[in-house]
Scaffold this motif. Structure first.
Motif, PDB file in Angstrom:
ATOM      1  N   SER C  51       0.828  -1.204   0.000  1.00 58.73           N
ATOM      2  CA  SER C  51       0.000   0.000   0.000  1.00 58.73           C
ATOM      3  C   SER C  51       0.863   1.256   0.000  1.00 58.73           C
ATOM      4  O   SER C  51       0.575   2.227  -0.703  1.00 58.73           O
ATOM      5  CB  SER C  51      -0.918  -0.013   1.226  1.00 58.73           C
ATOM      6  OG  SER C  51      -1.603   1.204   1.340  1.00 58.73           O
ATOM      7  N   MET C  52       1.959   1.238   0.768  1.00 62.54           N
ATOM      8  CA  MET C  52       2.829   2.409   0.815  1.00 62.54           C
ATOM      9  C   MET C  52       3.516   2.641  -0.531  1.00 62.54           C
ATOM     10  O   MET C  52       3.579   3.770  -1.023  1.00 62.54           O
ATOM     11  CB  MET C  52       3.891   2.240   1.901  1.00 62.54           C
ATOM     12  CG  MET C  52       4.751   3.493   2.066  1.00 62.54           C
ATOM     13  SD  MET C  52       6.077   3.253   3.279  1.00 62.54           S
ATOM     14  CE  MET C  52       6.631   4.958   3.483  1.00 62.54           C
ATOM     15  N   LEU C  53       4.048   1.566  -1.143  1.00 61.53           N
ATOM     16  CA  LEU C  53       4.722   1.733  -2.438  1.00 61.53           C
ATOM     17  C   LEU C  53       3.746   2.274  -3.476  1.00 61.53           C
ATOM     18  O   LEU C  53       4.070   3.170  -4.259  1.00 61.53           O
ATOM     19  CB  LEU C  53       5.308   0.407  -2.926  1.00 61.53           C
ATOM     20  CG  LEU C  53       6.439  -0.208  -2.107  1.00 61.53           C
ATOM     21  CD1 LEU C  53       7.044  -1.379  -2.870  1.00 61.53           C
ATOM     22  CD2 LEU C  53       7.515   0.802  -1.780  1.00 61.53           C
ATOM     23  N   LEU C  54       2.527   1.724  -3.492  1.00 61.31           N
ATOM     24  CA  LEU C  54       1.553   2.180  -4.481  1.00 61.31           C
ATOM     25  C   LEU C  54       1.219   3.656  -4.281  1.00 61.31           C
ATOM     26  O   LEU C  54       1.148   4.419  -5.247  1.00 61.31           O
ATOM     27  CB  LEU C  54       0.277   1.334  -4.389  1.00 61.31           C
ATOM     28  CG  LEU C  54       0.364  -0.039  -5.053  1.00 61.31           C
ATOM     29  CD1 LEU C  54      -0.802  -0.924  -4.625  1.00 61.31           C
ATOM     30  CD2 LEU C  54       0.376   0.110  -6.579  1.00 61.31           C
ATOM     31  N   ILE C  66      -3.404   1.807 -15.717  1.00 61.52           N
ATOM     32  CA  ILE C  66      -4.117   0.667 -15.141  1.00 61.52           C
ATOM     33  C   ILE C  66      -3.149  -0.073 -14.228  1.00 61.52           C
ATOM     34  O   ILE C  66      -2.188  -0.686 -14.696  1.00 61.52           O
ATOM     35  CB  ILE C  66      -4.635  -0.270 -16.254  1.00 61.52           C
ATOM     36  CG1 ILE C  66      -5.653   0.480 -17.121  1.00 61.52           C
ATOM     37  CG2 ILE C  66      -5.245  -1.537 -15.651  1.00 61.52           C
ATOM     38  CD1 ILE C  66      -5.941  -0.193 -18.451  1.00 61.52           C
ATOM     39  N   HIS C  67      -3.371   0.032 -12.931  1.00 66.37           N
ATOM     40  CA  HIS C  67      -2.531  -0.677 -11.971  1.00 66.37           C
ATOM     41  C   HIS C  67      -3.099  -2.074 -11.735  1.00 66.37           C
ATOM     42  O   HIS C  67      -4.256  -2.203 -11.320  1.00 66.37           O
ATOM     43  CB  HIS C  67      -2.508   0.060 -10.630  1.00 66.37           C
ATOM     44  CG  HIS C  67      -1.672   1.292 -10.629  1.00 66.37           C
ATOM     45  ND1 HIS C  67      -0.323   1.276 -10.368  1.00 66.37           N
ATOM     46  CD2 HIS C  67      -1.989   2.582 -10.882  1.00 66.37           C
ATOM     47  CE1 HIS C  67       0.157   2.512 -10.448  1.00 66.37           C
ATOM     48  NE2 HIS C  67      -0.828   3.326 -10.752  1.00 66.37           N
ATOM     49  N   ILE C  68      -2.308  -3.090 -12.001  1.00 67.13           N
ATOM     50  CA  ILE C  68      -2.657  -4.441 -11.562  1.00 67.13           C
ATOM     51  C   ILE C  68      -1.730  -4.746 -10.396  1.00 67.13           C
ATOM     52  O   ILE C  68      -0.511  -4.761 -10.557  1.00 67.13           O
ATOM     53  CB  ILE C  68      -2.475  -5.480 -12.689  1.00 67.13           C
ATOM     54  CG1 ILE C  68      -3.349  -5.113 -13.890  1.00 67.13           C
ATOM     55  CG2 ILE C  68      -2.802  -6.879 -12.179  1.00 67.13           C
ATOM     56  CD1 ILE C  68      -3.194  -6.071 -15.079  1.00 67.13           C
ATOM     57  N   SER C  69      -2.311  -4.916  -9.219  1.00 63.64           N
ATOM     58  CA  SER C  69      -1.523  -5.004  -7.990  1.00 63.64           C
ATOM     59  C   SER C  69      -1.916  -6.272  -7.253  1.00 63.64           C
ATOM     60  O   SER C  69      -3.095  -6.481  -6.967  1.00 63.64           O
ATOM     61  CB  SER C  69      -1.795  -3.782  -7.103  1.00 63.64           C
ATOM     62  OG  SER C  69      -1.651  -2.585  -7.858  1.00 63.64           O
ATOM     63  N   LEU C  98      -4.951  -3.219   0.063  1.00 58.55           N
ATOM     64  CA  LEU C  98      -3.763  -2.893  -0.723  1.00 58.55           C
ATOM     65  C   LEU C  98      -3.849  -1.495  -1.342  1.00 58.55           C
ATOM     66  O   LEU C  98      -2.828  -0.848  -1.563  1.00 58.55           O
ATOM     67  CB  LEU C  98      -3.607  -3.959  -1.813  1.00 58.55           C
ATOM     68  CG  LEU C  98      -2.366  -3.957  -2.685  1.00 58.55           C
ATOM     69  CD1 LEU C  98      -1.095  -4.028  -1.846  1.00 58.55           C
ATOM     70  CD2 LEU C  98      -2.408  -5.140  -3.657  1.00 58.55           C
ATOM     71  N   PHE C  99      -5.064  -1.025  -1.605  1.00 57.83           N
ATOM     72  CA  PHE C  99      -5.223   0.291  -2.229  1.00 57.83           C
ATOM     73  C   PHE C  99      -5.581   1.374  -1.209  1.00 57.83           C
ATOM     74  O   PHE C  99      -5.916   2.494  -1.588  1.00 57.83           O
ATOM     75  CB  PHE C  99      -6.295   0.216  -3.324  1.00 57.83           C
ATOM     76  CG  PHE C  99      -5.950  -0.762  -4.413  1.00 57.83           C
ATOM     77  CD1 PHE C  99      -4.783  -0.617  -5.155  1.00 57.83           C
ATOM     78  CD2 PHE C  99      -6.781  -1.844  -4.691  1.00 57.83           C
ATOM     79  CE1 PHE C  99      -4.450  -1.524  -6.157  1.00 57.83           C
ATOM     80  CE2 PHE C  99      -6.456  -2.754  -5.687  1.00 57.83           C
ATOM     81  CZ  PHE C  99      -5.290  -2.599  -6.419  1.00 57.83           C
TER      82      PHE C  99
END
Lengths: 278, 278, 278
Positions: C51-54, C66-69, C98-99
């Motif tokens: 979550s922090m990196l994103l 488009i983020h696929i995480s 995660l988001f």
């Protein structure tokens, strides 16, 4: 022009410039090529590992994909260089058994682990001979850059395999680790440990689906049932290992929220026995 | 628009988001840019290593390639940021000697390891000054993202170096490890250890081709001849190290099917002596 | 068609074929997709890290990315799969918090760390339900390949989220590590160690800018001022740690030309106290 991707599979790692240089060579020949990294962490010179990764990932790449695959302990010796056409892909790499897992999908030959594999019907194989497309001087230690990258790039531009090599009837196979199947048990082994510490075996999921009531035995550890996913609430003990029908088609051993290889002190080459308990 | 790739060389590693973020910045400016990872595992802050990788891989990338190269211990200090045009590429990065290996290809100056390198004829250098293209706020610790990525992206869109900076006559050099050449010996050192454990030295293959009858001496180890490839059948002992004319143009030490660095307990900085035995 | 990149963020690592296979699936659906690797080294199953990196990299990717995480310890269980539309991106991944870092940018809710986050105004969330786009058979252990990759690829072709799922009003949050803020101190912790050994904390730079006269205390180590960059000449002792306003927006601890984590024996989870000294 082939608009499918060029897919790279090597044991080069990503620390060194080897992979980047191969991409430079490819884009120098076909500036529009799309290049995907499949894996560059095949265990160094481990053809069985490379063959397994290629065959288990194979169906997930688009039709007409050009695979450039380099696990090549014999680089610079008399070993041949190959282009193989299958019904859905081109395979470019050394003739050392690296593609035997993929060819096994098209073969009825139960003895496909023998030294020579007859090219299955529906596939065609070519020994690369057209040195005009090689980089010069052609090194004796890095054919990924000097031969396989330019050959793959020319295929992506529309060159035909017969323009780049001569047809051959058989290619080298590779004797992967034995799977011993008897009436009450299957004896296989761990092929590799993945990033999560999961142990990936050579026991196909298809050997398990008929009777899921099995016992998996490893050194000092016994798993009594096959789980569907990592955290399904059926484990009672922390650090308890579970067995799974792996997403790549083979049985794997995991420790939910843990690292199976470190917990169980198991790694590639270690034995896994599966008892069918009727 | 320049259709050649943007090639990234850094010491950022791939564990962190630094490289991914640079790619995001580039594609935000030029959505059609093609980006290749050359290597992100230059030894942290090791300019000599970065310079060697750039110069040995340089010829394998297409004409007009835009190199964005970031090994930058002085980020945020008074060090300049550069665009260098060579006859076949654009080089974007810090002015700290990182490009001295490439510039050496165009220079007759045997003293190119001195503090200042006069820009060779055929090349042009510019100190980046046009802060309008920088990301704002511009950090003092990540110019790869805030300065070099946008500058490289604008070059790929067709901006000229003179729109982005002011011409300079000289750039900083970098004193790489010494190579001591006498009548009977060459004393060099290991620059880095690759993924296979091979020891890559700073002794150019061109110093060896005239007389291949040499002895390579390392601490406790002696190699009596230069091999052509890894497994040519000439080794008699398992784990016996061999010397090779490396594919990147420099002498390397390998253990066939083994890991030379671990076997020989040698790594970057260790001395390699090559005796010419007539 | 959306020409913005598809950005991958996972805890899969790059050793295994997982990431390469996801790219194969994406290009099989949209051969023109541009795919960027953000990071594949989120600490395994560490949602706070992901979550922090994103959230810290988010603004550096182009509009409509488009983020696929995929950091997905609950794969195969009842956890939902999400598409979230924000004013500048699509987010595709598991519903596990995660988001939450990205959603926090759009939320006035100071209690965004609670179990359920109301979808902020300006954003929309959808629970993925359209199994027609899933790969079949759909595994219970690799939704990155079987669900998230095809969903992201269809979004890149122009599919709308409402064609792929049903709207939802709230998503799961994730309680990141606590930041305790009192009148004279801030108590945070190290979230991760980067490739250079720098310690990245959860103390936002914005908490420091008003009064830079601070003391940072870690176990056995005390730093008396905040530095602007790594090598600004203000350190007097080799291996002396410094504190920096990090390029990702959070306080970081570094050792110039060294490795802070090894020097200070600190890693993720360790406490960092910041005293405001007026």
């Amino acid at each position: 022009m082939n608009r499918a991707p060029i897919v790279l599979t090597t044991d080069f790692g990503l620390e060194d410039p080897y992979v980047g240089v191969m991409k430079g060579v490819i884009l120098g020949i076909n500036p529009k090529a799309r290049i995907i990294d499949h894996s560059h962490y095949v265990e160094p010179q481990n053809i069985a590992h490379g063959s397994m990764l290629l065959s288990t990932s194979y169906n997930y790449f688009p039709d007409h994909t050009i695979h450039i695959s380099v696990v090549d302990p014999g680089v610079g010796t008399e070993r041949s260089a190959l282009i193989i056409m299958t019904p859905r892909a081109y395979l470019v790499g050394p003739d050392n058994g690296l593609f035997s897992g993929i060819l096994g999908k098209y073969s009825d030959d139960s003895r496909s682990d023998t030294a020579n594999i007859h090219v299955p019907s529906g596939c065609k194989a070519f020994r690369i001979t057209n040195s005009e497309v090689f980089l010069t001087p052609t090194s004796d230690t890095f054919h990924g850059r000097d031969i396989f990258a330019p050959v793959g790039a020319h295929l992506s531009l529309g060159a035909t395999p017969s323009e780049l090599g001569d047809p051959v009837e058989s290619v080298l196979g590779y004797a992967g680790p034995d799977l011993v199947i008897t009436e009450d048990r299957i004896v296989g082994e761990v092929i590799y440990v993945d990033h999560f510490g999961n142990l990936i075996t050579n026991i196909s999921n298809t050997l398990l689906t008929e009777d899921a009531n099995v016992i998996v035995e490893m050194s000092g550890s016994c798993i009594r049932s096959i789980h569907r996913t990592f955290n399904d609430g059926n484990t009672t003990t922390p650090n308890e290992p579970i067995a799974l029908l792996g997403s790549n088609g083979y049985l794997e051993i995991a420790v939910p929220n843990g690292h199976a290889s470190r917990s169980l002190l198991l790694s590639s080459g270690d034995q896994v026995i599966l008892y069918k308990s009727h």
